[in-house]
Enzyme design. Structure first.
Site, PDB file in Angstrom:
ATOM      1  N   ASN A 382      37.430  11.859 -48.073  1.00  0.00           N
ATOM      2  CA  ASN A 382      38.326  11.310 -47.186  1.00  0.00           C
ATOM      3  C   ASN A 382      37.361  10.853 -46.152  1.00  0.00           C
ATOM      4  OD1 ASN A 382      40.174  10.142 -45.614  1.00  0.00           O
ATOM      5  ND2 ASN A 382      41.577  11.739 -46.149  1.00  0.00           N
ATOM      6  N   ASP A 383      37.020  11.858 -44.933  1.00  0.00           N
ATOM      7  CA  ASP A 383      36.268  11.536 -43.883  1.00  0.00           C
ATOM      8  C   ASP A 383      35.110  10.733 -43.955  1.00  0.00           C
ATOM      9  OD1 ASP A 383      38.596  12.602 -42.582  1.00  0.00           O
ATOM     10  OD2 ASP A 383      37.661  14.469 -42.575  1.00  0.00           O
ATOM     11  N   VAL A 384      34.406  10.952 -45.119  1.00  0.00           N
ATOM     12  CA  VAL A 384      33.186  10.496 -45.141  1.00  0.00           C
ATOM     13  C   VAL A 384      33.033   8.980 -45.724  1.00  0.00           C
ATOM     14  CG1 VAL A 384      32.080  12.822 -45.591  1.00  0.00           C
ATOM     15  CG2 VAL A 384      32.582  11.189 -47.632  1.00  0.00           C
ATOM     16  N   ALA A 423      39.651  16.319 -41.162  1.00  0.00           N
ATOM     17  CA  ALA A 423      39.644  15.607 -39.753  1.00  0.00           C
ATOM     18  C   ALA A 423      41.129  15.421 -39.247  1.00  0.00           C
ATOM     19  CB  ALA A 423      38.811  14.494 -39.423  1.00  0.00           C
TER      20      ALA A 423
END
Lengths: 456, 100
Positions: A382-384, A423
Site C-alpha cells: 500500500n504505502d510503497v 501509515a
C-alpha cells in the site's frame, strides 16, 4: 598456557566471524558464511569453559542447554513470515545478556578502574534498552499488542525524564558501584525507557527499529567486552555495532525519513488529519476479467507487500508466475526496499517459494519499466505504491521513493478490504482510472487467478 | 607494546571500520539475512555471560548470571537457526535453477 590457548581461540573466533559476515554478503557464499560463524561460536563457548577461576559449571551448562534448546526449537518451527519478530526477540535476548553481565560485574564490585565501570554501566544501559525495546517490538509484530503507535500526552517529556533518571543513576554507580539499590533502580529505569521509547513507534517502522536495536546490542556487547577484557566480544560487538548502524541508516534512507523522525514522531498518528479528500471511486473487477487482462499482457510486474506475507501467499504467487510464463508473458517482481517488515523480507519469502532472484528487481532497476508493462499487480502493498509520496507535501510519507506502478497500462490491486495501509493514509492509486481492485485474502485471490488462468 | 584500554580502543576502531566495510556493498536482497547474521554474531555475549556467572558468588549474582547465560544461549542458538534457514533458501534455489 591455558590463557594463550583461550586467546588464540578467541582470535580465531573473531576472524571467522568477520569472514563469515563477508561471505554472508554474497548470495552464492552466504550459506557457508553462517556455518563458519557458527563453528566460531561453538569454539568460543567450549574454550571459555577452560577459563581459570570459574565456578557454577552446573548452572552454566543447564542455562546453555535449556536456552539453546528452547531457541533452537522455536527458531526451527516458526514460519518464514514471522522471521522479523524472531530476529527482534533473539536480538533482545543478547541485549539482556549484556545487561546481566553488567549487573553481575557491578554487584561483585571487582572492576578495577572507574573507566571500566563506566564502560560496564554504558553497556548495561544500552543492552537493557535493546532488551525491553526488542520485546515490545516483538509483541507488536506478533500482534500481542497493537501495532499502532501508542501516544499519550507529555510522552516526550516523560521519556526524557526516565532516560535522565537512568543516566543519573548510571553516573552515581561510578562512585558507589556495588550499591544494590542503585543498581536495581538503574536497571528498572533503563528497562522502562526501552519500553516507553518503542511504544510510540508504529508497525511500519519496526524494521528500522529492530535494526537499530541490533546495532545497540552489538555496542552493548562490545562495552561489556571492554569491562571483562574479552577481545572476542569487543571485536564481534563492534563489528555488529558498526554494520548494524550502517544497515539502519540504509533502511531509514530507503524510507526517506531521518532516524530521529522514526524514533520521535509517533508516525501514523498525525496522518489522520492529513487524510481525506480523494476524488473518484475504487473500481472492483471480477477474477476472470483480471486473469484475462494478465494472460494477454506482454509483461506483468508483480509488486508484493506485507499483505502477501500475512496471507502466506508467496507459494501461490510463484504458481501465478509459472502460469503467466507458460503463456509467454514476461514476469518481473518489483521489490520496494521497505516492503514487508524488514529490507529483503519479500526476497526471503519469494526465495522460499522458489522464485529465482534474477526476477527480483530493486526500485531503481524496475521503475522505468512500469510504463512498458501491460499489467502491474499489487499484492498486499500500500504505502510503497502511494503517489502521495510524490505529489502531496503534507503527507507523512512525502518524499519516500515509491514504485511507479501507475505508469503501467493497467494496475490490479489485491487488498483485504477498503482500509488504509500502515501509515494510515488514503492511497490515490486505488482511485485511478487504470486501477482495478480485487478484494480478498491475498492467498485466496491469487489462487483464484491461477485457476482462472488455467482455464483461459 | 600497547596495553589495556589503549589496545582495546585500537581494536574498537579497526573493528568498527571492518563492520562498516563488510556491509557497505551488499545487495538489498541480503539485508535481512545479514541483519539476522549479525544478530547471531553478537550472540558471542554468551561467553561473557558464562564468565560473569562463573565469577558469581552470592545467590543474587548467580541468579542474574544464570539469566544472562540463558539469554545469551538463546541469542546464539536462535540467531543461528533463523539465519541458516533464510540463507538455505538462497542456496536451494540456485541449485534448482541450475538443474532445471
Amino acid at each position: 598456557m591455558v590463557e594463550h590457548l583461550i586467546q588464540a581461540a578467541y582470535f580465531l573466533t573473531a576472524l571467522l566471524f568477520i569472514l563469515g559476515l563477508k561471505r554472508m554478503s554474497r548470495p552464492h557464499t552466504a550459506r557457508s558464511g553462517i556455518v563458519w560463524a557458527g563453528a566460531a561460536m561453538g569454539l568460543a563457548v567450549l574454550v571459555t569453559l577452560l577459563s581459570p577461576g570459574l565456578h557454577n559449571f552446573g548452572l552454566m551448562i543447564a542455562a546453555i542447554v535449556v536456552g539453546g534448546a528452547l531457541a533452537w526449537i522455536s527458531g526451527r518451527k516458526v514460519p518464514m513470515t514471522a522471521m522479523p519478530q524472531m530476529v527482534a526477540i533473539y536480538n533482545g535476548m543478547g541485549g539482556g545478556a549484556a545487561g546481566a553481565i553488567a549487573a553481575v560485574e557491578l554487584l561483585r564490585g571487582q572492576i578495577e578502574s572507574t573507566g571500566l565501570i563506566a564502560l560496564a554501566v554504558t553497556g548495561g544501559l544500552i543492552g537493557a534498552i535493546a532488551f525491553s525495546g526488542s520485546m515490545v517490538a516483538f509483541a507488536k509484530l506478533q500482534g500481542l499488542i497493537s501495532e499502532r503507535p501508542m501516544v499519550f500526552p507529555l510522552q516526550q517529556v516523560v521519556n526524557f525524564i526516565v532516560l535522565g533518571a537512568s543516566v543519573v543513576l548510571g553516573v552515581m554507580l561510578l562512585t558507589t558501584s556495588d550499591n544494590v539499590t542503585f543498581i536495581a533502580a538503574f536497571f528498572v529505569a533503563t528497562l522502562l525507557f526501552g519500553i516507553l521509547m518503542t511504544l510510540p513507534i508504529g508497525g511500519a517502522d519496526m524494521p528500522v527499529v529492530i535494526s537499530l536495536y541490533n546495532a545497540l546490542t552489538g555496542m552493548a556487547v562490545a562495552f561489556e567486552g571492554f569491562a571483562l577484557g574479552n577481545a572476542a566480544m569487543i571485536v564481534a560487538g563492534t563489528v555488529v555495532g558498526a554494520a548494524g548502524t550502517l544497515l539502519t541508516q540504509l533502511m531509514a534512507k530507503a524510507m526517506n525519513r531521518p532516524l530521529s523522525n522514526v524514533l520521535f514522531s509517533g508516525f501514523g498518528q498525525e496522518s489522520a488529519a492529513a487524510a481525506g479528500e480523494v476524488k473518484g471511486s475504487m473500481k472492483a473487477i471480477e477474477i476472470d476479467d483480471a486473469a484475462i487482462m494478465m494472460g494477454y499482457a506482454n509483461k506483468v510486474i508483480i509488486v508484493p507487500g506485507y499483505g502477501m506475507a500475512m496471507a502466506q501467499a508467496q507459494h501461490k504467487v510463484y504458481e501465478l508466475m509459472k502460469q503467466l510464463e507458460e503463456r509467454g508473458v514476461t514476469v518481473k517482481f518489483a521489490i520496494h526496499p521497505v516492503a514487508g517488515r524488514m529490507p529483503g523480507h519479500m526476497n526471503v519469502l519469494l526465495a522460499e517459494a522458489g522464485v529465482p532472484y534474477e526476477k527480483l528487481f530493486d526500485l531503481e532497476e524496475i521503475n522505468a519499466e512500469f510504463q512498458t508493462a501491460g499489467v502491474s499487480i499489487v499484492i498486499g502493498a500500500n504505502d510503497v505504491v502511494n503517489p502521495a509520496a510524490k505529489t502531496s507535501p503534507g503527507s507523512p510519507i512525502f518524499g519516500m521513493p515509491i514504485l511507479d506502478v501507475e505508469a503501467s497500462e493497467n494496475v490490479l490491486v489485491i487488498k483485504r478490504g477498503k482500509g488504509k495501509g500502515f501509515a494510515g493514509i488514503e492511497n490515490e492509486l486505488f482511485y485511478r482510472d487504470n486501477t482495478r481492485m480485487v478484494y480478498g485474502d491475498a492467498q485466496g485471490v491469487v489462487n483464484d487467478l491461477v485457476q482462472a488462468l488455467k482455464k483461459l | 607494546m600497547i596495553e589495556g584500554i589503549w589496545a582495546a580502543l585500537f581494536i574498537f576502531m579497526l573493528a568498527g571500520f571492518t563492520g562498516y566495510e563488510v556491509i557497505s556493498r551488499v545487495p538489498v536482497i541480503l539485508h535481512t539475512p545479514l541483519m539476522s547474521g549479525s544478530n547471531f554474531v553478537h550472540g558471542i555475549v554468551l561467553v561473557g555471560a558464562m564468565v560473569a556467572l562463573g565469577h558469581a558468588e552470592t545467590p543474587v549474582e548467580q541468579a542474574i548470571g544464570f539469566f544472562g547465560v540463558l539469554l545469551g544461549a538463546m541469542n546464539a542458538a536462535g540467531g543461528y537457526v533463523v539465519t541458516e534457514r533464510m540463507l538455505e533458501m538462497f542456496e536451494k534455489k540456485k541449485q534448482g535453477k541450475g538443474g532445471g
